[in-house]
Design an enzyme around this catalytic site. Structure first.
Site, PDB file in Angstrom:
ATOM      1  N   LYS A 198     -10.404  -4.246  -2.611  1.00 50.35           N
ATOM      2  CA  LYS A 198     -11.182  -3.119  -2.881  1.00 50.35           C
ATOM      3  C   LYS A 198     -10.508  -1.874  -3.251  1.00 50.35           C
ATOM      4  O   LYS A 198     -10.841  -1.114  -3.854  1.00 50.35           O
ATOM      5  CB  LYS A 198     -12.348  -2.710  -1.802  1.00 50.35           C
ATOM      6  CG  LYS A 198     -11.813  -3.050  -0.589  1.00 50.35           C
ATOM      7  CD  LYS A 198     -12.992  -2.565   0.489  1.00 50.35           C
ATOM      8  CE  LYS A 198     -13.261  -3.012   1.616  1.00 50.35           C
ATOM      9  NZ  LYS A 198     -12.512  -4.172   2.321  1.00 50.35           N
ATOM     10  N   LYS A 206      -4.422 -10.789  -5.536  1.00 49.81           N
ATOM     11  CA  LYS A 206      -5.596 -11.026  -4.681  1.00 49.81           C
ATOM     12  C   LYS A 206      -6.957  -9.918  -5.080  1.00 49.81           C
ATOM     13  O   LYS A 206      -6.647  -8.842  -5.173  1.00 49.81           O
ATOM     14  CB  LYS A 206      -5.686 -11.062  -3.022  1.00 49.81           C
ATOM     15  CG  LYS A 206      -5.512  -9.693  -2.499  1.00 49.81           C
ATOM     16  CD  LYS A 206      -5.889  -9.627  -1.120  1.00 49.81           C
ATOM     17  CE  LYS A 206      -6.005  -8.366  -0.384  1.00 49.81           C
ATOM     18  NZ  LYS A 206      -6.573  -8.104   0.864  1.00 49.81           N
ATOM     19  N   LYS A 252       0.786  -1.229  -0.170  1.00 46.73           N
ATOM     20  CA  LYS A 252      -0.007  -0.176  -0.142  1.00 46.73           C
ATOM     21  C   LYS A 252       0.790   1.317  -0.143  1.00 46.73           C
ATOM     22  O   LYS A 252       0.099   2.371  -0.327  1.00 46.73           O
ATOM     23  CB  LYS A 252      -0.968   0.008   1.415  1.00 46.73           C
ATOM     24  CG  LYS A 252      -1.947  -1.225   1.096  1.00 46.73           C
ATOM     25  CD  LYS A 252      -3.139  -0.758   1.920  1.00 46.73           C
ATOM     26  CE  LYS A 252      -4.522  -1.792   1.563  1.00 46.73           C
ATOM     27  NZ  LYS A 252      -5.121  -1.616   2.673  1.00 46.73           N
TER      28      LYS A 252
HETATM   29  N1  AQP Z   1      -9.452 -11.571  -1.814  1.00 49.76           N
HETATM   30  C1  AQP Z   1      -9.373 -12.231  -0.721  1.00 49.76           C
HETATM   31  N2  AQP Z   1      -9.706 -13.530  -0.538  1.00 49.76           N
HETATM   32  C2  AQP Z   1      -9.909 -14.137   0.846  1.00 49.76           C
HETATM   33  N3  AQP Z   1     -10.035 -13.173   1.976  1.00 49.76           N
HETATM   34  C3  AQP Z   1     -10.090 -11.881   1.646  1.00 49.76           C
HETATM   35  N4  AQP Z   1     -10.149 -10.770   2.353  1.00 49.76           N
HETATM   36  C4  AQP Z   1     -10.095  -9.707   2.204  1.00 49.76           C
HETATM   37  N5  AQP Z   1      -9.627 -10.014   0.681  1.00 49.76           N
HETATM   38  C5  AQP Z   1      -9.761 -11.211   0.521  1.00 49.76           C
HETATM   39  C6  AQP Z   1     -10.796 -11.016   3.824  1.00 49.76           C
HETATM   40  O1  AQP Z   1     -11.717 -10.209   4.486  1.00 49.76           O
HETATM   41  C7  AQP Z   1     -11.828  -9.792   5.665  1.00 49.76           C
HETATM   42  C8  AQP Z   1     -12.194  -8.431   5.728  1.00 49.76           C
HETATM   43  O2  AQP Z   1     -11.110  -7.784   4.929  1.00 49.76           O
HETATM   44  P1  AQP Z   1     -10.737  -6.157   5.481  1.00 49.76           P
HETATM   45  O3  AQP Z   1     -12.064  -5.463   5.598  1.00 49.76           O
HETATM   46  O4  AQP Z   1     -10.090  -6.289   6.527  1.00 49.76           O
HETATM   47  O5  AQP Z   1     -10.085  -5.577   4.065  1.00 49.76           O
HETATM   48  P2  AQP Z   1      -8.821  -6.144   3.361  1.00 49.76           P
HETATM   49  O6  AQP Z   1      -8.338  -7.447   3.697  1.00 49.76           O
HETATM   50  O7  AQP Z   1      -7.875  -4.983   3.535  1.00 49.76           O
HETATM   51  O8  AQP Z   1      -9.781  -6.207   2.143  1.00 49.76           O
HETATM   52  P3  AQP Z   1      -9.302  -5.717   0.905  1.00 49.76           P
HETATM   53  O9  AQP Z   1     -10.458  -5.765  -0.138  1.00 49.76           O
HETATM   54  O10 AQP Z   1      -8.180  -6.437   0.335  1.00 49.76           O
HETATM   55  O11 AQP Z   1      -9.041  -4.256   1.032  1.00 49.76           O
HETATM   56  P4  AQP Z   1      -7.780  -3.261   0.762  1.00 49.76           P
HETATM   57  O12 AQP Z   1      -7.899  -3.162  -0.885  1.00 49.76           O
HETATM   58  O13 AQP Z   1      -7.932  -2.161   1.220  1.00 49.76           O
HETATM   59  O14 AQP Z   1      -6.537  -4.319   1.075  1.00 49.76           O
HETATM   60  C9  AQP Z   1     -10.235 -10.157   6.245  1.00 49.76           C
HETATM   61  O15 AQP Z   1     -10.430 -11.537   7.208  1.00 49.76           O
HETATM   62  C10 AQP Z   1      -9.638 -10.288   4.825  1.00 49.76           C
HETATM   63  O16 AQP Z   1      -8.465 -11.508   5.221  1.00 49.76           O
END
Ligand code: AQP
Length: 324
Positions: A198, A195, A115
């Site tokens: 968002k 992966k 990031k």
């Molecule tokens: N691609 C993924 N596959 C499996 N699990 C996933 N999680 C996120 N992306 C995947 C799991 O979702 C839960 C909540 O996630 P979060 O709100 O903590 O956000 P994150 O992991 O930061 O999700 P994003 O979409 O990947 O956001 P950004 O782009 O901001 O990094 C967690 O348990 C996570 O593991």
């Protein structure tokens, strides 16, 4: 005997996607319904301040996550649902954990590196947010944390911090263990080496996507050379990702799916997968919960969490000699 505590959370920073659901929330529902755990599901709003956001949208983003939890099957009668910022003990503990966290541990976190890559300036919260996550987990004596694979490194830090604190100040925290779902790493539909995330909305199937968008995104999803529907992460990462998604959504195992689509090519496979996804995700598109109901669930959850957090904080402060 009391049940072991299980905790997890989601950031309210946009729309939830299939990775969040299959990697985490779907598994939470199954764990909750197993009745083996005392479950806490948090909306981690402080975490979500580490990326650009619009304050006028935050309230709706928080309620949107609660709505998705309920639509998925999280039951406020069985699980505590609350917002992180309603429990100030979490940030208090995060400060304390800051003082025992080596800077190098934070700098080597993959998510921080990704990031902050190519950014001229990075906010400190992006670096220290794994400490806030550790505080959320340790504060409630959680034994289990069901997360996607991308969070394992942060959970390992949580375990390190618990151990370090216990060694220095006496046994205070439990070292929590991860629980992974079968689809613990859902990959991007555009690029199966990354992966679904968002931060890259174009790669996501969102839980509230309308049917025509789901169909379009799945039909357009990257597949591999050849036409065989076969699970092979190395040679066929695109099809393998779609097979994992299909299995997780339908409950039909990958070997059965391979058999079903033998000799049929990608077209029919993708079209059936789109149908399954449209049907499964209907619950998110169609669920209706009033804001009043959602807010009352959060107030109730916060009251219960607050009691546990404040009594744990007293123990922690005693250990540190802070109670005069
Ligand atoms: N691609 C993924 N596959 C499996 N699990 C996933 N999680 C996120 N992306 C995947 C799991 O979702 C839960 C909540 O996630 P979060 O709100 O903590 O956000 P994150 O992991 O930061 O999700 P994003 O979409 O990947 O956001 P950004 O782009 O901001 O990094 C967690 O348990 C996570 O593991």
């Amino acid at each position: 005997m009391s049940k072991p505590i299980l905790i997890s959370g989601t950031q309210p920073d946009g729309r939830l996607h299939l990775g969040n659901y299959l990697g985490a929330i779907k598994n939470w529902v199954e764990l909750q319904n197993s009745e083996k755990y005392e479950c806490y599901f948090i909306i981690v709003d402080y975490h979500s301040l580490t990326v650009d956001f619009n304050p006028t949208e935050k309230k709706e983003e928080v309620l949107g996550v609660v709505r998705a939890y309920l639509a998925a099957g999280i039951d406020p009668k069985k699980s505590k649902i609350f917002v992180q910022s309603r429990i100030p003990e979490c940030t208090e503990l995060a400060w304390i954990l800051n003082t025992i966290t080596p800077l190098g541990e934070l700098e080597r976190m993959t998510q921080f590196k990704e990031k902050s890559e190519n950014k001229e300036s990075v906010n400190t919260g992006l670096l220290t947010y794994p400490i806030l996550m550790a505080a959320d987990i340790l504060l409630y004596d959680a034994r289990f944390v069901p997360v996607g694979e991308d969070q394992l490194q942060h959970l390992e830090l949580t375990r390190t911090l618990a151990r370090k604190f216990n060694n220095k100040f006496g046994k205070t925290f439990i070292e929590p263990r991860a629980i992974l779902s079968k689809a613990s790493r859902v990959m991007s539909l555009d690029n199966p080496s990354k992966k679904m995330s968002k931060s890259h909305p174009e790669t996501c199937l969102f839980l509230d996507d309308p049917p025509k968008d789901i169909e379009f995104k799945i039909k357009r999803a990257v597949t591999d050379s050849g036409s065989e529907v076969k699970f092979d992460l190395e040679k066929k990462p695109g099809v393998s990702n779609l097979l994992l998604i299909y299995e997780a959504l339908s409950g039909i195992t990958i070997p059965k799916l391979e058999k079903k689509y033998a000799g049929k090519g990608y077209g029919q496979f993708k079209s059936n997968l789109a149908e399954v996804a449209i049907k499964t995700l209907a619950t998110f598109r169609e669920s209706k919960f009033s804001d009043k109901k959602l807010k009352s669930i959060l107030t109730n959850g916060a009251e219960k969490a607050k009691k546990i957090a404040s009594s744990k904080m007293q123990v922690i402060k005693n250990r540190l000699g802070l109670r005069v």
